[in-house]
Design an enzyme around this catalytic site. Structure first.
Site, PDB file in Angstrom:
ATOM      1  N   ASN A 214       0.880  -1.171   0.000  1.00  9.18           N
ATOM      2  CA  ASN A 214       0.000   0.000   0.000  1.00  9.18           C
ATOM      3  C   ASN A 214       0.911   1.213   0.000  1.00  9.18           C
ATOM      4  OD1 ASN A 214      -1.826   2.013   0.421  1.00  9.18           O
ATOM      5  ND2 ASN A 214      -2.318   1.459   2.536  1.00  9.18           N
ATOM      6  N   TRP A 215       1.098   1.780  -1.182  1.00  5.81           N
ATOM      7  CA  TRP A 215       2.072   2.871  -1.319  1.00  5.81           C
ATOM      8  C   TRP A 215       1.583   4.206  -0.775  1.00  5.81           C
ATOM      9  CZ3 TRP A 215       4.096   1.970  -7.011  1.00  5.81           C
ATOM     10  CH2 TRP A 215       5.021   0.921  -6.991  1.00  5.81           C
ATOM     11  N   LYS A 216       0.295   4.367  -0.597  1.00  4.21           N
ATOM     12  CA  LYS A 216      -0.261   5.664  -0.173  1.00  4.21           C
ATOM     13  C   LYS A 216       0.180   6.755  -1.158  1.00  4.21           C
ATOM     14  CE  LYS A 216      -0.266   3.628   4.343  1.00  4.21           C
ATOM     15  NZ  LYS A 216      -0.222   3.720   5.779  1.00  4.21           N
TER      16      LYS A 216
ATOM     17  N   HIS B 229      -9.655   1.371   4.351  1.00  2.00           N
ATOM     18  CA  HIS B 229      -8.410   1.542   5.109  1.00  2.00           C
ATOM     19  C   HIS B 229      -8.668   2.495   6.279  1.00  2.00           C
ATOM     20  CE1 HIS B 229      -4.343   2.768   6.146  1.00  2.00           C
ATOM     21  NE2 HIS B 229      -3.944   1.662   5.557  1.00  2.00           N
TER      22      HIS B 229
ATOM     23  N   GLU C   8      -7.092   4.889   7.413  1.00  2.00           N
ATOM     24  CA  GLU C   8      -6.848   6.306   7.105  1.00  2.00           C
ATOM     25  C   GLU C   8      -8.052   6.917   6.399  1.00  2.00           C
ATOM     26  OE1 GLU C   8      -3.080   5.772   5.172  1.00  2.00           O
ATOM     27  OE2 GLU C   8      -2.177   5.280   7.101  1.00  2.00           O
TER      28      GLU C   8
ATOM     29  N   GLU D 201      -5.647  -4.749  10.310  1.00  3.86           N
ATOM     30  CA  GLU D 201      -4.624  -3.736  10.559  1.00  3.86           C
ATOM     31  C   GLU D 201      -4.956  -2.956  11.830  1.00  3.86           C
ATOM     32  OE1 GLU D 201      -2.490  -2.590   6.631  1.00  3.86           O
ATOM     33  OE2 GLU D 201      -4.246  -1.331   6.842  1.00  3.86           O
TER      34      GLU D 201
ATOM     35  N   GLY E 279       2.180   2.484  10.556  1.00  7.23           N
ATOM     36  CA  GLY E 279       3.138   3.574  10.413  1.00  7.23           C
ATOM     37  C   GLY E 279       3.820   3.978  11.707  1.00  7.23           C
TER      38      GLY E 279
ATOM     39  N   SER F 106       3.046  -1.917  10.233  1.00  3.17           N
ATOM     40  CA  SER F 106       4.490  -1.989  10.471  1.00  3.17           C
ATOM     41  C   SER F 106       5.100  -3.355  10.154  1.00  3.17           C
ATOM     42  CB  SER F 106       4.821  -1.554  11.901  1.00  3.17           C
ATOM     43  OG  SER F 106       4.442  -0.199  12.102  1.00  3.17           O
TER      44      SER F 106
ATOM     45  N   GLY G 267       2.769  -1.120   4.148  1.00  3.00           N
ATOM     46  CA  GLY G 267       2.885   0.279   3.766  1.00  3.00           C
ATOM     47  C   GLY G 267       4.338   0.644   3.502  1.00  3.00           C
ATOM     48  N   GLY G 268       4.937   1.331   4.466  1.00  2.00           N
ATOM     49  CA  GLY G 268       6.294   1.866   4.312  1.00  2.00           C
ATOM     50  C   GLY G 268       7.323   0.905   3.717  1.00  2.00           C
TER      51      GLY G 268
HETATM   52  P1  PGA Z   1       2.679   0.435   7.456  1.00  2.00           P
HETATM   53  O1  PGA Z   1       1.245   0.696   6.737  1.00  2.00           O
HETATM   54  O2  PGA Z   1       3.173  -0.903   6.940  1.00  2.00           O
HETATM   55  O3  PGA Z   1       3.543   1.574   6.984  1.00  2.00           O
HETATM   56  O4  PGA Z   1       2.437   0.420   8.907  1.00  2.00           O
HETATM   57  C1  PGA Z   1       0.321  -0.334   6.573  1.00  2.00           C
HETATM   58  C2  PGA Z   1      -0.934   0.161   5.913  1.00  2.00           C
HETATM   59  O5  PGA Z   1      -1.301   1.325   6.127  1.00  2.00           O
HETATM   60  O6  PGA Z   1      -1.601  -0.583   5.174  1.00  2.00           O
END
Ligand code: PGA
Length: 256
Positions: free
Chosen positions: A11-13, A96, A98, A168, A174, A214, A235-236
């Site tokens: 998930n690159w955001k 998600h 967010e 999640e 994050g 994470s 994500g990251g």
């Molecule tokens: P993260 O993000 O791996 O950077 O914690 C995960 C996500 O938001 O799907």
């Protein structure tokens, strides 16, 4: 006997412009595991999805990070499921945390989006997960169970069989603070059990449930050793070619 194909989805955001994203695809195409054994995907920003699909190669697939719940209409600025399908997108992340937090997406909206994704032949990655207060209060099970039940309202066996769920915990996204593999397994097993009460035999065993929050190259192995964890939404750590490939290889080694 369970036979669930593992999935590693990035998930690159917002990071990665078109050139960086194309470079990433070019670098991973030849080295990702075969789709026969592991599904791999990156979910990118809408304006570059078509370019990525064109370069996706034989194994890696492309996902969107969101879509609108309606088929058509006057919704300035929104992206429709029909267009995502039309340009060759395979997956779409729905709900998600967010989006739930910053864009006020409710369980009802998430439900509508899931129906819409299935209607257009996209594979949804449904995100659920509790905030820190809920974890500390000890009510994670009820919280997540309710999210799952509300998200799936009205969906049939055939649809849910193809669904991907990502558990999640919000406090792990994050933050560098991963859920322990026991915590992740416990909640994911509960999600599978919830599915088994809602759908006919076999469906709950077929649904792939990922852990996200994470996930990094150093902790993915421990997480994927758990029986009910079928992969990761990352994500990251999915932004770097080397790390993404290493996580895909771990999935192949442990789950394929
Ligand atoms: P993260 O993000 O791996 O950077 O914690 C995960 C996500 O938001 O799907």
């Amino acid at each position: 006997m369970k036979m669930r194909k593992p999935i590693i989805a990035g998930n690159w955001k917002m990071p990665k412009n078109r050139d960086e994203a194309l470079q990433f695809i070019y670098n991973v195409n030849m080295n990702v595991p075969s789709r026969e054994y592991v599904e791999t995907a990156v979910c990118a920003q809408a304006p570059i999805l078509r370019d990525l699909v064109k370069r996706q190669g034989d194994h890696l697939r492309i996902g969107a990070q969101n879509m609108h719940q309606k088929t058509e209409g006057a919704f300035t600025g929104e992206v429709s499921a029909a267009v995502l399908k039309n340009i060759g997108v395979t997956y779409v992340i729905i709900g998600h945390s967010e989006r739930r937090e910053h864009f006020y997406e409710t369980d009802e909206l998430v439900n509508q989006k899931l129906h819409q994704a299935f209607r257009h032949g996209l594979t949804p990655i449904l995100c659920v997960g509790e905030p820190l207060e809920v974890r500390e209060e000890g009510t994670t099970e009820e919280y997540v169970k309710k999210q799952v039940q509300k998200a799936l309202k009205g969906l049939g066996d055939e649809q849910v069989r193809d669904l991907i769920v990502a558990y999640e915990p919000i406090w792990a996204i994050g933050t560098g603070k991963t859920a322990s593999s026991e915590q992740a397994e416990e909640t994911i097993a509960m999600i599978r059990k919830t599915l088994s009460t809602l759908y006919d035999g076999g469906v709950a065993d077929a649904v792939r449930i990922l852990y996200g929050g994470s996930v990094k190259t150093h902790n993915i192995e421990e997480l994927l050793q758990e029986e009910n964890i079928d992969g990761a939404l990352v994500g990251g750590a999915s932004l770097k070619t080397k790390d993404f490939l290493a996580m895909c290889e771990t999935a192949q080694k442990l789950k394929a």
